[in-house]
Design a protein around this motif. Structure first.
Motif, PDB file in Angstrom:
ATOM      1  N   ALA A 142       0.841  -1.203   0.000  1.00 47.36           N
ATOM      2  CA  ALA A 142       0.000   0.000   0.000  1.00 47.36           C
ATOM      3  C   ALA A 142       0.875   1.252   0.000  1.00 47.36           C
ATOM      4  O   ALA A 142       0.598   2.219  -0.730  1.00 47.36           O
ATOM      5  N   LEU A 143       1.930   1.247   0.796  1.00 47.38           N
ATOM      6  CA  LEU A 143       2.850   2.385   0.817  1.00 47.38           C
ATOM      7  C   LEU A 143       3.552   2.543  -0.529  1.00 47.38           C
ATOM      8  O   LEU A 143       3.715   3.667  -1.033  1.00 47.38           O
ATOM      9  N   ASN A 144       3.962   1.443  -1.121  1.00 49.25           N
ATOM     10  CA  ASN A 144       4.600   1.510  -2.439  1.00 49.25           C
ATOM     11  C   ASN A 144       3.669   2.100  -3.484  1.00 49.25           C
ATOM     12  O   ASN A 144       4.095   2.860  -4.361  1.00 49.25           O
ATOM     13  N   ALA A 145       2.394   1.754  -3.397  1.00 52.97           N
ATOM     14  CA  ALA A 145       1.416   2.194  -4.394  1.00 52.97           C
ATOM     15  C   ALA A 145       1.263   3.709  -4.444  1.00 52.97           C
ATOM     16  O   ALA A 145       0.960   4.275  -5.486  1.00 52.97           O
ATOM     17  N   ILE A 146       1.467   4.381  -3.314  1.00 59.96           N
ATOM     18  CA  ILE A 146       1.329   5.843  -3.276  1.00 59.96           C
ATOM     19  C   ILE A 146       2.680   6.541  -3.373  1.00 59.96           C
ATOM     20  O   ILE A 146       2.771   7.764  -3.234  1.00 59.96           O
ATOM     21  N   GLY A 147       3.730   5.772  -3.613  1.00 61.64           N
ATOM     22  CA  GLY A 147       5.057   6.352  -3.815  1.00 61.64           C
ATOM     23  C   GLY A 147       5.893   6.486  -2.566  1.00 61.64           C
ATOM     24  O   GLY A 147       7.009   7.023  -2.618  1.00 61.64           O
ATOM     25  N   ASP A 148       5.411   6.006  -1.428  1.00 69.10           N
ATOM     26  CA  ASP A 148       6.165   6.088  -0.171  1.00 69.10           C
ATOM     27  C   ASP A 148       7.100   4.883  -0.065  1.00 69.10           C
ATOM     28  O   ASP A 148       6.988   4.048   0.836  1.00 69.10           O
ATOM     29  N   THR A 149       8.042   4.818  -0.993  1.00 68.88           N
ATOM     30  CA  THR A 149       8.904   3.644  -1.098  1.00 68.88           C
ATOM     31  C   THR A 149      10.175   3.754  -0.258  1.00 68.88           C
ATOM     32  O   THR A 149      10.790   2.746   0.070  1.00 68.88           O
ATOM     33  N   ARG A 150      10.562   4.981   0.094  1.00 71.21           N
ATOM     34  CA  ARG A 150      11.806   5.146   0.861  1.00 71.21           C
ATOM     35  C   ARG A 150      11.672   4.590   2.281  1.00 71.21           C
ATOM     36  O   ARG A 150      12.642   4.089   2.835  1.00 71.21           O
ATOM     37  N   PHE A 151      10.487   4.706   2.858  1.00 69.48           N
ATOM     38  CA  PHE A 151      10.294   4.192   4.211  1.00 69.48           C
ATOM     39  C   PHE A 151      10.517   2.677   4.232  1.00 69.48           C
ATOM     40  O   PHE A 151      11.216   2.157   5.114  1.00 69.48           O
ATOM     41  N   ASN A 152       9.916   1.985   3.271  1.00 63.43           N
ATOM     42  CA  ASN A 152      10.129   0.540   3.173  1.00 63.43           C
ATOM     43  C   ASN A 152      11.609   0.199   3.016  1.00 63.43           C
ATOM     44  O   ASN A 152      12.105  -0.780   3.575  1.00 63.43           O
ATOM     45  N   MET A 153      12.309   1.033   2.248  1.00 61.53           N
ATOM     46  CA  MET A 153      13.732   0.799   2.019  1.00 61.53           C
ATOM     47  C   MET A 153      14.520   0.900   3.324  1.00 61.53           C
ATOM     48  O   MET A 153      15.339   0.022   3.637  1.00 61.53           O
ATOM     49  N   VAL A 154      14.258   1.949   4.086  1.00 63.50           N
ATOM     50  CA  VAL A 154      15.016   2.192   5.319  1.00 63.50           C
ATOM     51  C   VAL A 154      14.806   1.062   6.330  1.00 63.50           C
ATOM     52  O   VAL A 154      15.771   0.517   6.886  1.00 63.50           O
ATOM     53  N   ILE A 155      13.546   0.699   6.572  1.00 60.43           N
ATOM     54  CA  ILE A 155      13.294  -0.344   7.569  1.00 60.43           C
ATOM     55  C   ILE A 155      13.779  -1.702   7.079  1.00 60.43           C
ATOM     56  O   ILE A 155      14.171  -2.563   7.879  1.00 60.43           O
ATOM     57  N   SER A 156      13.781  -1.901   5.753  1.00 61.32           N
ATOM     58  CA  SER A 156      14.261  -3.175   5.215  1.00 61.32           C
ATOM     59  C   SER A 156      15.761  -3.322   5.427  1.00 61.32           C
ATOM     60  O   SER A 156      16.241  -4.401   5.785  1.00 61.32           O
ATOM     61  N   LEU A 157      16.507  -2.245   5.177  1.00 59.51           N
ATOM     62  CA  LEU A 157      17.956  -2.310   5.373  1.00 59.51           C
ATOM     63  C   LEU A 157      18.299  -2.670   6.820  1.00 59.51           C
ATOM     64  O   LEU A 157      19.215  -3.456   7.080  1.00 59.51           O
ATOM     65  N   PHE A 158      17.557  -2.084   7.746  1.00 60.65           N
ATOM     66  CA  PHE A 158      17.814  -2.370   9.161  1.00 60.65           C
ATOM     67  C   PHE A 158      17.362  -3.782   9.544  1.00 60.65           C
ATOM     68  O   PHE A 158      18.128  -4.555  10.123  1.00 60.65           O
ATOM     69  N   SER A 159      16.115  -4.115   9.221  1.00 60.58           N
ATOM     70  CA  SER A 159      15.530  -5.351   9.725  1.00 60.58           C
ATOM     71  C   SER A 159      16.044  -6.596   9.014  1.00 60.58           C
ATOM     72  O   SER A 159      16.345  -7.607   9.645  1.00 60.58           O
ATOM     73  N   MET A 160      16.151  -6.533   7.690  1.00 62.65           N
ATOM     74  CA  MET A 160      16.581  -7.722   6.960  1.00 62.65           C
ATOM     75  C   MET A 160      18.010  -8.129   7.307  1.00 62.65           C
ATOM     76  O   MET A 160      18.330  -9.323   7.374  1.00 62.65           O
TER      77      MET A 160
END
Length: 464
Positions: free
Chosen positions: A374-392
């Motif tokens: 849902a976040l990606n769909a509205i263009g809020d892709t940087r947030f997913n990127m940041v938490i992914s780098l940390f969590s993954m």
């Protein structure tokens, strides 16, 4: 108007994706079963090779994913020509990247296999499979990008039909080359690799045929050189964080697979079999998450921010209910399912030891996927990127090493680490969606024109 309402309803988008995933899963399971008849070592090689392929696919999926979201947004905003240009650029650029990767994978198959600590006795088998399948990465790039572009116009049936045909052909050719049937020579794993290339070539041809007519104005050969700098910048703005996100996931999974490789071929094979089993559990939720992303992007592009916000919750809760039911199914069929693939008691016991953990993992994955898409769909892709780098890396890969290797929990430790990663990211994206940051930003320009009168809206429901 009514036709468009139906075209972008959640059910209309979701059911072809679900059928596609279901049949791909069933045929993929048959494919894994066929490879297991070559040997469990072959399964381990294919499992590791597929992780390598997913890693290099990031380079063109960055463009494809960003373009797919932008196509849905532009169509929602009634900008058909812009959507068409985005689609053309995505296909040409992804094709060029895929061609370069094909050459690299063909020439560097052995160094790549050794990089991920594959047992030396498996290197010749890995060289055969990676060099043959990898040389067709250009076909993978084209099929992935064409499917994404077509699907985001609202046509989810076309890619479904092509995927079904591709997988049926692949299974038939696998059978022929593995067993020396239907007049084909018996080639074992080499035959599986060639079968993959042939089926992807046919799929690419079919998707290209659909793609040229998917927009209002037909695409012609001379259009393939079109380039719009502004639209390309929009693709990259949305796509580069998605690329970092995807690469973070794939590379962290490769790190985890390298941990598994040190545990031996049995652990690699058990993880590969469990991947197939997990897909059964998650495919319904995944189809809902993908279709919800398309719907939200279209709503967002048309200015219907509140409808987009509600659609994010609706898609996630529906997917969560389906995944919960399937998690129970996973526990019921797990042992019988694994018995079809291997008679090696060590591999089966390794997989069964993680069955409960796998079932607990799936709801967290759905929350993460639902709100993340849902976040990606509205263009809020940087947030997913940041938490992914940390969590993954900090949680999934880091804990996998600590629990799986350092403390000796083995495969079970790796599943505990992945579970913590999925639930952490799921909670964070759910909070982000609730705060509506990007949706509020999008609503700001509308405040100055509200006095003119309401804009006609399209109503979206979960069923047509």
């Amino acid at each position: 108007m009514k036709a468009e309402t139906n075209k972008y309803s959640l059910w209309f988008l979701a059911w072809p994706i679900f059928v596609e995933l279901l049949l791909q899963l069933l045929l993929g399971a048959v494919d894994t079963l066929m490879v297991s008849r070559v040997s469990d070592d072959a399964v381990a090689v294919v499992g590791l090779a597929n992780q390598i392929f997913q890693a290099v696919m990031i380079l063109f999926m960055t463009v494809a994913s960003g373009a797919g979201i932008l196509i849905a947004q532009k169509i929602g905003a009634r900008q058909q020509e812009s959507a068409r240009t985005v689609g053309i650029m995505a296909v040409t650029i992804s094709g060029l990247i895929g061609a370069i990767l094909s050459v690299i994978l063909y020439l560097e198959a052995v160094p790549l296999a050794r990089l991920f600590q594959l047992e030396e006795r498996l290197i010749p088998m890995a060289h055969t499979y990676i060099s043959i399948v990898g040389s067709g990465m250009v076909l993978t790039a084209l099929t992935a990008t064409l499917s994404t572009a077509i699907r985001n116009t609202g046509n989810t049936k076309g890619p479904m039909i092509v995927a079904i045909g591709m997988n049926v052909i692949h299974v038939v050719l696998n059978y022929a080359w593995i067993n020396g049937a239907l007049g084909f020579p018996q080639l074992g794993l080499t035959g599986v690799a060639i079968s993959t290339l042939v089926s992807r070539l046919l799929a690419t041809c079919m998707l290209l045929y659909m793609f040229v007519s998917i927009f209002e104005r037909k695409i012609r050969w001379r259009d393939l050189g079109v380039f719009n700098r502004k639209l390309f910048s929009e693709i990259i703005r949305i796509g580069w964080p998605l690329g970092i996100n995807m690469s973070s996931w794939v590379l962290s999974q490769l790190a985890i697979y390298s941990f598994l490789a040190t545990m031996g071929a049995a652990a690699l094979a058990a993880r590969t079999y469990m991947n197939t089993l997990e897909s059964i559990c998650f495919m319904l939720g995944y189809s809902i998450a993908l279709s919800s992303q398309i719907q939200i992007a279209h709503l967002f592009g048309s200015g219907q921010t509140q409808a987009a916000y509600k659609a994010g919750y609706r898609g996630t809760w529906i997917g969560l209910g389906l995944v919960g039911c399937n998690s129970i199914l996973l526990l019921i069929i797990g042992k019988s399912f694994l018995g079809f693939f291997s008679s090696d008691n060590v591999i089966i016991e390794l997989a069964l030891s993680c069955l409960v953990l796998t079932a607990i993992l799936q709801p967290g994955r759905m929350i993460n996927m639902g709100f993340g898409n849902a976040l990606n769909a509205i263009g809020d892709t940087r947030f997913n990127m940041v938490i992914s780098l940390f969590s993954m890396w900090g949680v999934a890969a880091g804990l996998s090493y600590v629990l799986g290797l350092h403390y000796g929990w083995g495969l079970a430790g790796i599943y505990v680490a992945m579970m913590c990663d999925e639930y952490l990211r799921g909670i964070l994206v759910a909070i982000r969606w609730r705060r509506k940051k990007y949706l509020r930003i999008a609503e700001e320009p509308k405040k100055g024109i509200e006095a003119v009168g309401p804009t006609p809206k399209v109503s979206y429901t979960s069923h047509p």
